[in-house]
Design an enzyme around this catalytic site. Structure first.
Site, PDB file in Angstrom:
ATOM      1  N   GLU A  90       0.818  -1.210   0.000  1.00 22.20           N
ATOM      2  CA  GLU A  90       0.000   0.000   0.000  1.00 22.20           C
ATOM      3  C   GLU A  90       0.849   1.256   0.000  1.00 22.20           C
ATOM      4  O   GLU A  90       1.916   1.301   0.591  1.00 22.20           O
ATOM      5  CB  GLU A  90      -0.857   0.052   1.268  1.00 22.20           C
ATOM      6  CG  GLU A  90      -1.845  -1.055   1.364  1.00 22.20           C
ATOM      7  CD  GLU A  90      -2.594  -1.025   2.685  1.00 22.20           C
ATOM      8  OE1 GLU A  90      -3.339  -1.971   2.939  1.00 22.20           O
ATOM      9  OE2 GLU A  90      -2.433  -0.060   3.460  1.00 22.20           O
ATOM     10  N   CYS A 103       3.121   8.269   1.732  1.00 27.96           N
ATOM     11  CA  CYS A 103       3.466   7.270   2.749  1.00 27.96           C
ATOM     12  C   CYS A 103       3.714   5.945   2.023  1.00 27.96           C
ATOM     13  O   CYS A 103       2.825   5.433   1.348  1.00 27.96           O
ATOM     14  CB  CYS A 103       2.306   7.144   3.733  1.00 27.96           C
ATOM     15  SG  CYS A 103       2.523   5.831   4.947  1.00 27.96           S
ATOM     16  N   CYS A 110       4.915  -7.626   7.810  1.00 27.98           N
ATOM     17  CA  CYS A 110       5.846  -7.130   8.824  1.00 27.98           C
ATOM     18  C   CYS A 110       6.056  -8.217   9.866  1.00 27.98           C
ATOM     19  O   CYS A 110       5.151  -8.964  10.192  1.00 27.98           O
ATOM     20  CB  CYS A 110       5.267  -5.883   9.487  1.00 27.98           C
ATOM     21  SG  CYS A 110       6.401  -5.092  10.643  1.00 27.98           S
ATOM     22  N   CYS A 114       3.468  -5.873  16.366  1.00 32.76           N
ATOM     23  CA  CYS A 114       2.776  -4.938  17.270  1.00 32.76           C
ATOM     24  C   CYS A 114       1.286  -5.291  17.305  1.00 32.76           C
ATOM     25  O   CYS A 114       0.659  -5.460  16.262  1.00 32.76           O
ATOM     26  CB  CYS A 114       2.973  -3.498  16.804  1.00 32.76           C
ATOM     27  SG  CYS A 114       4.702  -3.006  16.753  1.00 32.76           S
ATOM     28  N   CYS A 117      -1.445  -3.264  15.264  1.00 33.26           N
ATOM     29  CA  CYS A 117      -1.130  -2.888  13.886  1.00 33.26           C
ATOM     30  C   CYS A 117      -1.604  -3.935  12.896  1.00 33.26           C
ATOM     31  O   CYS A 117      -1.267  -5.116  13.001  1.00 33.26           O
ATOM     32  CB  CYS A 117       0.371  -2.664  13.745  1.00 33.26           C
ATOM     33  SG  CYS A 117       0.858  -2.209  12.073  1.00 33.26           S
ATOM     34  N   GLY A 157       5.460  -2.511   6.888  1.00 34.38           N
ATOM     35  CA  GLY A 157       6.819  -3.004   7.093  1.00 34.38           C
ATOM     36  C   GLY A 157       7.609  -2.190   8.089  1.00 34.38           C
ATOM     37  O   GLY A 157       7.244  -1.074   8.457  1.00 34.38           O
ATOM     38  N   GLU A 158       8.702  -2.790   8.534  1.00 38.47           N
ATOM     39  CA  GLU A 158       9.633  -2.101   9.427  1.00 38.47           C
ATOM     40  C   GLU A 158      10.862  -1.755   8.578  1.00 38.47           C
ATOM     41  O   GLU A 158      11.656  -2.639   8.232  1.00 38.47           O
ATOM     42  CB  GLU A 158       9.991  -3.028  10.600  1.00 38.47           C
ATOM     43  CG  GLU A 158      11.169  -2.598  11.451  1.00 38.47           C
ATOM     44  CD  GLU A 158      11.139  -1.130  11.885  1.00 38.47           C
ATOM     45  OE1 GLU A 158      10.114  -0.684  12.425  1.00 38.47           O
ATOM     46  OE2 GLU A 158      12.141  -0.433  11.661  1.00 38.47           O
ATOM     47  N   CYS A 331      -2.238   1.568   8.165  1.00 38.65           N
ATOM     48  CA  CYS A 331      -2.095   0.263   8.789  1.00 38.65           C
ATOM     49  C   CYS A 331      -2.488  -0.991   8.017  1.00 38.65           C
ATOM     50  O   CYS A 331      -3.106  -1.901   8.556  1.00 38.65           O
ATOM     51  CB  CYS A 331      -2.844   0.213  10.106  1.00 38.65           C
ATOM     52  SG  CYS A 331      -2.736   1.708  11.022  1.00 38.65           S
TER      53      CYS A 331
HETATM   54  N1  SAH Z   1       7.324  -0.273  11.341  1.00 43.05           N
HETATM   55  C1  SAH Z   1       7.455   1.140  11.416  1.00 43.05           C
HETATM   56  C2  SAH Z   1       6.664   1.907  10.378  1.00 43.05           C
HETATM   57  C3  SAH Z   1       5.278   1.432  10.001  1.00 43.05           C
HETATM   58  S1  SAH Z   1       3.911   1.781  10.996  1.00 43.05           S
HETATM   59  C4  SAH Z   1       7.121   1.626  12.800  1.00 43.05           C
HETATM   60  O1  SAH Z   1       6.798   0.802  13.639  1.00 43.05           O
HETATM   61  O2  SAH Z   1       7.248   2.802  13.059  1.00 43.05           O
HETATM   62  C5  SAH Z   1       3.593   3.498  10.917  1.00 43.05           C
HETATM   63  C6  SAH Z   1       3.003   4.017  12.221  1.00 43.05           C
HETATM   64  O3  SAH Z   1       1.611   3.608  12.378  1.00 43.05           O
HETATM   65  C7  SAH Z   1       3.736   3.497  13.433  1.00 43.05           C
HETATM   66  O4  SAH Z   1       3.954   4.539  14.350  1.00 43.05           O
HETATM   67  C8  SAH Z   1       2.748   2.491  13.974  1.00 43.05           C
HETATM   68  O5  SAH Z   1       2.987   2.213  15.319  1.00 43.05           O
HETATM   69  C9  SAH Z   1       1.435   3.180  13.689  1.00 43.05           C
HETATM   70  N2  SAH Z   1       0.262   2.305  13.827  1.00 43.05           N
HETATM   71  C10 SAH Z   1       0.200   0.982  13.673  1.00 43.05           C
HETATM   72  N3  SAH Z   1      -1.041   0.530  13.920  1.00 43.05           N
HETATM   73  C11 SAH Z   1      -1.789   1.602  14.224  1.00 43.05           C
HETATM   74  C12 SAH Z   1      -3.165   1.789  14.581  1.00 43.05           C
HETATM   75  N4  SAH Z   1      -4.009   0.761  14.656  1.00 43.05           N
HETATM   76  N5  SAH Z   1      -3.587   3.044  14.827  1.00 43.05           N
HETATM   77  C13 SAH Z   1      -2.740   4.097  14.730  1.00 43.05           C
HETATM   78  N6  SAH Z   1      -1.449   3.986  14.404  1.00 43.05           N
HETATM   79  C14 SAH Z   1      -0.967   2.749  14.159  1.00 43.05           C
END
Ligand code: SAH
Length: 345
Positions: A90, A103, A110, A114, A117, A157-158, A331
């Site tokens: 995406e 973005c 990933c 988390c 996420c 992704g990270e 997300c």
């Molecule tokens: N892996 C990287 C980048 C991708 S996520 C990271 O962890 O930063 C981009 C952002 O969206 C991160 O800050 C992540 O924690 C956040 N994110 C993930 N799930 C989310 C959700 N359900 N609501 C709001 N932000 C979220």
């Protein structure tokens, strides 16, 4: 996977073309076509001899192809892009009056796990190659007719878990002979792979760094973010200080407010203790609820009060504008939806 010609540096292209008996200026032409013009094929580059264009067809030119697009009421658009192997990623396009931010994704799925996420819910498939990361930018520019001014590596992704390809991408997109984007216009978001933060500080590409913090103590953080079992908040802070010293870039902290979980007075106190000073900026944003996670977003009032309270304690903080909420801008949700509909991967 073999390197696509659109993922090669100018020097690599020169070496390739030299092997094909071509002069170095041909490599410059190819690089310009692929990166300054953002073309996804060399067919129309008539300044290149036809024979050379034919020979170069034997080398992969790896681009993404649009398979779906969702338009938000606020003008954001979410693209689902297919890769050559049928995997999808995406990209979210966010036009503002004064600039356009994109973005982009760095991996298919990933591994970080988390809890809140969506990107982590579909299985991890593979890393993206640098040219597939780049192609998200160039294809979106082509489709929208707009120029991308800022890039956030905050899609699926990270990025620091795909370090080499992401750094290659950064070098290509900031190349003065290509798109020539300023490193300052790029933000990389990471859940905190500490050794890679130190590495990134040494690359000489002063991009902005954002840390997904989402909790004010290690104990709390471990409940939602498995990476917290590997690196403590203190270790992240030390790595960020090293990054700041090397690059001069301030560090932002992403803090998704989850009702009753991380929006309590004790969280304010801990954050204020940890992140005092001009080097830090806390971005507050409401949780975007997903069905796999039971947490709820903090209410609007709570979020405003949280921001206020941080300001009173002398902490730089702001509430991030939400974009594309109605199209699940955040997300990994489009990819999952598409899989559910029987799309590729
Ligand atoms: N892996 C990287 C980048 C991708 S996520 C990271 O962890 O930063 C981009 C952002 O969206 C991160 O800050 C992540 O924690 C956040 N994110 C993930 N799930 C989310 C959700 N359900 N609501 C709001 N932000 C979220």
């Amino acid at each position: 996977m073999e390197r696509g010609i659109n993922g090669m540096s100018l020097e690599e292209l020169e070496a390739l073309l030299k092997g094909l008996g071509q002069a170095p200026f041909r490599a410059k032409q190819v690089f310009h076509a692929l990166h300054a013009e953002g073309l996804d094929s060399l067919d129309e580059v008539t300044t290149l001899p036809k024979a050379l264009r034919e020979v170069l067809k034997d080398y992969p030119l790896r681009t993404v192809k649009e398979v779906n697009q969702l338009l938000s009421r606020d003008g954001s658009r979410k693209f689902l892009y297919a890769l050559e192997d049928g995997n999808t990623v995406e990209t979210v396009y966010m036009p503002y009056p004064d600039r356009t931010t994109l973005c982009i994704s760095s991996q298919v799925g990933c591994k970080m796990g988390c809890k809140f996420c969506a990107s982590t819910k579909a299985a991890f498939a593979r890393n993206l190659q640098a040219e597939e990361i780049l192609s998200q930018v160039y294809q979106t520019e082509r489709i929208t007719g707009d120029r991308v001014d800022r890039i956030v590596l905050m899609g699926i992704g990270e990025p620091l878990d795909n370090y080499d390809e992401v750094v290659r991408f950064l070098r290509l997109i900031t190349d003065p002979k290509g798109k020539n984007l300023s490193a300052r216009a790029i933000t990389l978001s990471t859940c905190g792979l500490v050794p890679r933060i130190y590495d990134l500080a040494e690359e000489g590409i002063p991009i902005n760094l954002a840390i997904s913090l989402h909790a004010s103590s290690d104990e709390d953080r471990r409940r939602t973010m498995p990476i917290a079992n590997r690196y403590s908040i203190q270790e992240i802070i030390r790595a960020c200080m090293a990054y700041f010293e090397k690059t001069g870039r301030r560090i932002s902290l992403e803090y998704v407010l989850i009702e009753g979980e991380n929006d309590r007075p004790q969280d304010l106190d801990a954050l204020a203790r940890l992140f005092k000073g001009p080097m830090w900026h806390i971005n507050l944003l409401p949780l975007n609820p997903i069905k796999e996670y039971k947490g709820r977003p903090s209410g609007e009032e709570r979020i405003f009060a949280f921001e206020e309270a941080l300001h009173r304690r002398g902490i730089h903080a702001s509430i991030r504008r939400k974009r594309g909420e109605d199209i699940d801008g955040a997300c990994g949700q489009l990819r999952i939806l598409y899989q559910g509909m029987g799309g590729p991967s």
